[in-house]
Design a protein around this motif. Structure first.
Motif, PDB file in Angstrom:
ATOM      1  N   LYS A  84       0.818  -1.224   0.000  1.00  0.00           N
ATOM      2  CA  LYS A  84       0.000   0.000   0.000  1.00  0.00           C
ATOM      3  C   LYS A  84       0.854   1.278   0.000  1.00  0.00           C
ATOM      4  O   LYS A  84       0.367   2.352  -0.314  1.00  0.00           O
ATOM      5  CB  LYS A  84      -0.992   0.009   1.153  1.00  0.00           C
ATOM      6  CG  LYS A  84      -0.381   0.206   2.499  1.00  0.00           C
ATOM      7  CD  LYS A  84      -1.440   0.165   3.585  1.00  0.00           C
ATOM      8  CE  LYS A  84      -0.920  -0.593   4.782  1.00  0.00           C
ATOM      9  NZ  LYS A  84      -1.737  -1.636   5.266  1.00  0.00           N
ATOM     10  N   ARG A 179      -3.543 -10.629  13.917  1.00  0.00           N
ATOM     11  CA  ARG A 179      -3.067  -9.285  14.273  1.00  0.00           C
ATOM     12  C   ARG A 179      -3.619  -8.932  15.649  1.00  0.00           C
ATOM     13  O   ARG A 179      -4.832  -9.017  15.882  1.00  0.00           O
ATOM     14  CB  ARG A 179      -3.539  -8.257  13.246  1.00  0.00           C
ATOM     15  CG  ARG A 179      -3.125  -6.851  13.652  1.00  0.00           C
ATOM     16  CD  ARG A 179      -3.296  -5.854  12.560  1.00  0.00           C
ATOM     17  NE  ARG A 179      -2.887  -4.528  13.009  1.00  0.00           N
ATOM     18  CZ  ARG A 179      -2.673  -3.500  12.220  1.00  0.00           C
ATOM     19  NH1 ARG A 179      -2.828  -3.632  10.919  1.00  0.00           N
ATOM     20  NH2 ARG A 179      -2.315  -2.329  12.700  1.00  0.00           N
ATOM     21  N   GLY A 263       5.399  -2.486   9.966  1.00  0.00           N
ATOM     22  CA  GLY A 263       6.257  -1.515   9.279  1.00  0.00           C
ATOM     23  C   GLY A 263       6.790  -0.519  10.296  1.00  0.00           C
ATOM     24  O   GLY A 263       7.015  -0.856  11.449  1.00  0.00           O
TER      25      GLY A 263
HETATM   26  C1  LIG Z   1      -0.269  -3.585   8.738  1.00  0.00           C
HETATM   27  C2  LIG Z   1       0.727  -2.631   8.219  1.00  0.00           C
HETATM   28  N1  LIG Z   1       1.948  -3.089   7.905  1.00  0.00           N
HETATM   29  C3  LIG Z   1       2.892  -2.261   7.403  1.00  0.00           C
HETATM   30  C4  LIG Z   1       2.630  -0.931   7.212  1.00  0.00           C
HETATM   31  C5  LIG Z   1       3.725  -0.066   6.645  1.00  0.00           C
HETATM   32  O1  LIG Z   1       4.130   0.916   7.504  1.00  0.00           O
HETATM   33  P1  LIG Z   1       5.362   1.867   7.106  1.00  0.00           P
HETATM   34  O2  LIG Z   1       5.044   2.456   5.790  1.00  0.00           O
HETATM   35  O3  LIG Z   1       5.398   2.849   8.215  1.00  0.00           O
HETATM   36  O4  LIG Z   1       6.567   1.004   7.062  1.00  0.00           O
HETATM   37  C6  LIG Z   1       1.375  -0.409   7.542  1.00  0.00           C
HETATM   38  C7  LIG Z   1       1.080   1.009   7.341  1.00  0.00           C
HETATM   39  O5  LIG Z   1       0.030   1.505   7.555  1.00  0.00           O
HETATM   40  C8  LIG Z   1       0.396  -1.291   8.057  1.00  0.00           C
HETATM   41  O6  LIG Z   1      -0.820  -0.850   8.384  1.00  0.00           O
END
Ligand SMILES: Cc1ncc(COP(=O)(O)O)c(C=O)c1O
Length: 504
Positions: A84, A179, A263
């Motif tokens: 995303k 989660r 993340g």
């Molecule tokens: C479940 C999950 N994993 C990973 C990420 C990635 O986070 P980042 O871009 O801060 O590494 C997000 C970001 O919203 C998330 O919701």
């Protein structure tokens, strides 16, 4: 008066590994002379420096490899990319070509997974971690992937989701994650995150719905907090609580052997940015090892889903200053040929700061400015930095000179939030997008990923018909209808004219 370069050299340790200035007083970004890119493609321009992605992916692995070695940690590390942050094909392909794995958050991500598989960019052993609140279509697509033998781990976000995987899969085994809903940071509007399953429900979910079904295996617990990986009491207390939960669950669920740390690894948002990546990762790995050994539980394998860290620093947006407007005695506006509100929505919605630097005229004196976007929204501006309440740019003569600026490290989330190629405020078009890479010999290569959006791309979305152009039709809407270069800059046109003269 001091020049802009004096200001930067007095404020920061400059040049940095990524930013420098050449003998023509123009900016180098990862040693790429940005004026060359501007001359070739014009502005406004989004740019992705592809080698940065592999660099950060390998850095993540190195950080964990070092920590695992240092603490003689008995689990391994798997890097996943959170799609995303930027869904573009050139990003996912770059990640996959370096052996990365993927994390998804929507039904439509699964179409991307299928396409990448069709193109042989990923294999059935690539981990696909499926996060997010899953509506029926997403759950169906996940079940289909499982049935087709992909290495999928759906990460349960609510208590009902599991039903689909129990009922609609035909494989002998379905690996699952859960989660866990963390507490929000103390000053947030809510106490517990709406994302994930509350701590108190995790054990009963396992005992009532997973353990009795021989097909379902709980392999992973997932942890993510909004503030990211910060050296704060909040982060460490949430992480410890999570690891204690892992130990409790491991004692009743022998198949459980992994945790996903989510993340949240930060990126540079100022030339003054200081963050000790290795000590943070060391401390995470050490804490996990320590809590597990205290509980006589083997330490879990570690997964991460770094989004921003993977793509953020690869991105830049480059604008021309198209006008200087002095609106009273002291408020001077440098107007850009784009918009913050539409093209860098985090800068408007979250007051996110990026590294902002001029591309040329580094030898000129500087002044305090406000940057103004093209939309008519009064909020479409940028006038401070992470390290300073003021913004400075070179003084230039608009009659005889040009000024270009760049906002750097903009590679994550801006299209996911602001949209890409659709309809935006004041119909500001999506800028052209250029990919910068290096060939095997280290030479810079560039290619146009997408030209500037045209009115032809907008009108059908709004329900208007596009009148086919007839022969002899003299009505022309503008350069972007005719030229993929869009609003070419004076520098570009001048170069082109020079080239024509040489040819004659
Ligand atoms: C479940 C999950 N994993 C990973 C990420 C990635 O986070 P980042 O871009 O801060 O590494 C997000 C970001 O919203 C998330 O919701």
């Amino acid at each position: 008066m001091n020049s802009y370069i004096d200001l930067i050299e007095q404020t920061f340790e400059f040049p940095t590994r990524e930013f420098g200035v050449d003998e023509k007083n123009t900016l180098l970004f990862n040693n790429v002379p940005l004026m060359d890119i501007i001359r070739q493609y014009g502005t406004p321009l989004k740019l992705t420096y592809l080698p940065k992605i592999a660099e950060h992916l390998e850095n993540s692995r190195l950080l964990f490899r070092n920590a695992i070695k240092k603490f003689n940690y008995k689990g391994n590390y798997t890097y996943c990319y959170c799609t995303k942050s930027s869904h573009f094909r050139f990003i996912t392909e770059e990640v996959l070509s370096h052996g990365g794995h993927l994390e998804t958050s929507s039904a439509y991500d699964i179409a991307i997974i299928r396409e990448l598989f069709r193109q042989e960019k990923l294999t059935k052993s690539t981990y696909i971690l499926c996060n997010g609140y899953k509506q029926p279509l997403y759950r169906k697509y996940i079940s289909n992937l499982i049935n087709d033998g992909f290495n999928v781990i759906p990460i349960l976000d609510n208590l009902k989701e599991i039903h689909d995987y129990a009922e609609n899969t035909t494989t002998e085994t379905v690996n699952l994650g859960i989660r866990i809903a963390t507490d929000e940071e103390p000053n947030f509007a809510f106490y517990t995150s709406r994302l994930g399953i509350r701590y108190n429900d995790v054990l009963s979910l396992y005992q009532e719905k997973i353990a009795p079904n021989p097909k379902l295996k709980l392999k992973m617990l997932h942890f993510f907090i909004n503030t990211g990986i910060q050296d704060s009491a909040y982060y460490w207390s949430e992480l410890s609580r999570f690891i204690y939960k892992y130990c409790e669950m491991k004692k009743v669920c022998p198949e459980l052997d992994s945790i996903d740390l989510g993340g949240g690894l930060p990126i540079q948002t100022s030339l003054q940015f200081k963050y000790d990546y290795q000590s943070m990762v060391d401390e995470i790995v050490e804490s996990i090892a320590w809590i597990c050994s205290k509980n006589n539980v083997p330490p879990p394998h570690l997964f991460t889903e770094f989004g921003s860290y993977t793509v953020g620093e690869s991105g830049a947006v480059i604008y021309s200053i198209i006008d200087q407007k002095l609106q009273n005695d002291k408020e001077l506006w440098y107007m850009i040929d784009g918009s913050f509100i539409t093209q860098l929505p985090d800068s408007w919605g979250l007051n996110q700061k990026y590294i902002m630097l001029p591309i040329n005229n580094w030898d000129a004196p500087y002044q305090k400015v406000n940057l103004g976007g093209l939309t008519c929204d009064s909020q479409d501006y940028y006038n401070s930095e992470a390290h300073s309440a003021d913004l400075y740019l070179p003084i230039y003569n608009e009659e005889t000179e040009e000024q270009f600026i760049g906002l750097f490290h903009t590679g994550a989330y801006q299209e996911s939030l602001g949209g890409y190629g659709g309809i935006q405020h004041c119909l500001i078009p999506a800028p052209k997008h250029v990919l910068v890479d290096r060939d095997d010999a280290g030479n810079i290569t560039t290619r146009l990923f997408a030209p500037e959006q045209t009115h032809e791309a907008m009108l059908p979305i709004l329900g208007y018909e596009l009148k086919p152009k007839e022969e002899g039709d003299t009505h022309e809407l503008g350069v972007n209808a005719a030229s993929p270069q869009g609003n070419r800059t004076k520098a570009f046109v001048a170069e082109e004219e020079k080239a024509e003269v040489v040819e004659q």
